[in-house]
Scaffold this active site. Structure first.
Site, PDB file in Angstrom:
ATOM      1  N   HIS A   1       7.478  -1.238   1.100  1.00 50.46           N
ATOM      2  CA  HIS A   1       8.479  -1.080   0.248  1.00 50.46           C
ATOM      3  C   HIS A   1       9.263   0.097   0.515  1.00 50.46           C
ATOM      4  O   HIS A   1       9.251   0.541   1.550  1.00 50.46           O
ATOM      5  CB  HIS A   1       7.750  -0.627  -1.080  1.00 50.46           C
ATOM      6  CG  HIS A   1       7.262  -1.659  -1.982  1.00 50.46           C
ATOM      7  ND1 HIS A   1       6.704  -1.655  -3.119  1.00 50.46           N
ATOM      8  CD2 HIS A   1       6.893  -2.990  -1.421  1.00 50.46           C
ATOM      9  CE1 HIS A   1       6.189  -2.726  -3.471  1.00 50.46           C
ATOM     10  NE2 HIS A   1       6.224  -3.567  -2.406  1.00 50.46           N
TER      11      HIS A   1
ATOM     12  N   GLU B   1      10.236   3.019  -0.688  1.00 47.85           N
ATOM     13  CA  GLU B   1       9.753   4.417  -0.527  1.00 47.85           C
ATOM     14  C   GLU B   1       8.968   4.527   0.311  1.00 47.85           C
ATOM     15  O   GLU B   1       8.661   5.669   1.220  1.00 47.85           O
ATOM     16  CB  GLU B   1       8.703   4.546  -1.845  1.00 47.85           C
ATOM     17  CG  GLU B   1      10.095   4.616  -3.132  1.00 47.85           C
ATOM     18  CD  GLU B   1      10.234   3.246  -3.929  1.00 47.85           C
ATOM     19  OE1 GLU B   1      10.485   3.073  -4.835  1.00 47.85           O
ATOM     20  OE2 GLU B   1       9.771   2.223  -3.016  1.00 47.85           O
TER      21      GLU B   1
ATOM     22  N   SER C   1      12.890   1.719  -9.739  1.00 44.84           N
ATOM     23  CA  SER C   1      11.615   2.371 -10.173  1.00 44.84           C
ATOM     24  C   SER C   1      10.485   2.107  -9.420  1.00 44.84           C
ATOM     25  O   SER C   1      10.087   1.026  -9.085  1.00 44.84           O
ATOM     26  CB  SER C   1      11.400   2.134 -11.750  1.00 44.84           C
ATOM     27  OG  SER C   1      10.352   2.930 -12.299  1.00 44.84           O
TER      28      SER C   1
ATOM     29  N   CYS D   1       6.990   1.298  -7.816  1.00 46.05           N
ATOM     30  CA  CYS D   1       5.852   0.438  -8.154  1.00 46.05           C
ATOM     31  C   CYS D   1       4.518   1.440  -8.223  1.00 46.05           C
ATOM     32  O   CYS D   1       4.760   2.578  -7.775  1.00 46.05           O
ATOM     33  CB  CYS D   1       5.619  -0.625  -7.428  1.00 46.05           C
ATOM     34  SG  CYS D   1       5.119  -0.114  -5.621  1.00 46.05           S
TER      35      CYS D   1
ATOM     36  N   CYS E   1       3.779   2.692  -4.572  1.00 47.37           N
ATOM     37  CA  CYS E   1       4.623   3.990  -3.980  1.00 47.37           C
ATOM     38  C   CYS E   1       4.475   5.040  -4.941  1.00 47.37           C
ATOM     39  O   CYS E   1       4.726   6.269  -4.640  1.00 47.37           O
ATOM     40  CB  CYS E   1       6.114   3.401  -4.190  1.00 47.37           C
ATOM     41  SG  CYS E   1       6.596   2.072  -3.040  1.00 47.37           S
TER      42      CYS E   1
END
Length: 146
Positions: free
Chosen positions: A50, A52, A77, A79, A82
């Site tokens: 992802h 991040e 935002s 998950c 992350c």
């Protein structure tokens, strides 16, 4: 939009241009970007890259003190995965581009003392809304719905 969220958005745009999911992130320490990344699950055939996670990977090994003084910027935002990494490394501040298309784990982060700012940036929202509309199967795969 500040320079760091703009950098995260640029990462999201790179991911989209590569055929991936448009989520970008940067990690900032002492006013400088130390890690940047974008969602590369599709590009790399990865289960975990992802935005991040990619930014953390690209920041390389850092002393715990660096993470504890950093700010993570992300276009969407975070998950559960992350958010867990944010908590694991003690990142105290997260700036979120938008949470309308995906609410993430902001309450978990806040409950553990992380400052979470949500900008509701129109560019971040527009990019995700368009992607979800055009490629719902890839979006659902990314967030574990299928």
């Amino acid at each position: 939009m500040d320079q760091f969220m703009r950098a995260a958005l640029e990462e999201a745009e790179i991911g989209l241009s590569e055929g991936g999911i448009p989520i970008g992130s940067v990690i900032v320490h002492d006013g400088k970007i130390i890690g940047r990344g974008h969602n590369r699950r599709l590009q790399k055939g990865s289960a975990i890259l992802h935005g991040e996670m990619d930014a953390l990977e690209n920041a390389g090994r850092q002393p715990a003190s660096v993470y504890r003084q950093s700010v993570l910027y992300t276009t969407l935002s975070p998950c559960s995965m992350c958010s867990g990494a944010i908590l694991l490394y003690g990142i105290p501040h997260v700036v979120v581009g938008e949470n309308k298309t995906f609410p993430g784990e902001e309450e978990l982060l806040r409950s553990r003392g992380v400052t979470v700012e949500v900008l509701q940036d129109e560019r971040c929202m527009g990019m995700m809304e368009q992607f979800i509309r055009l490629k719902p199967e890839l979006w659902n795969e990314d967030i574990g719905n299928i």
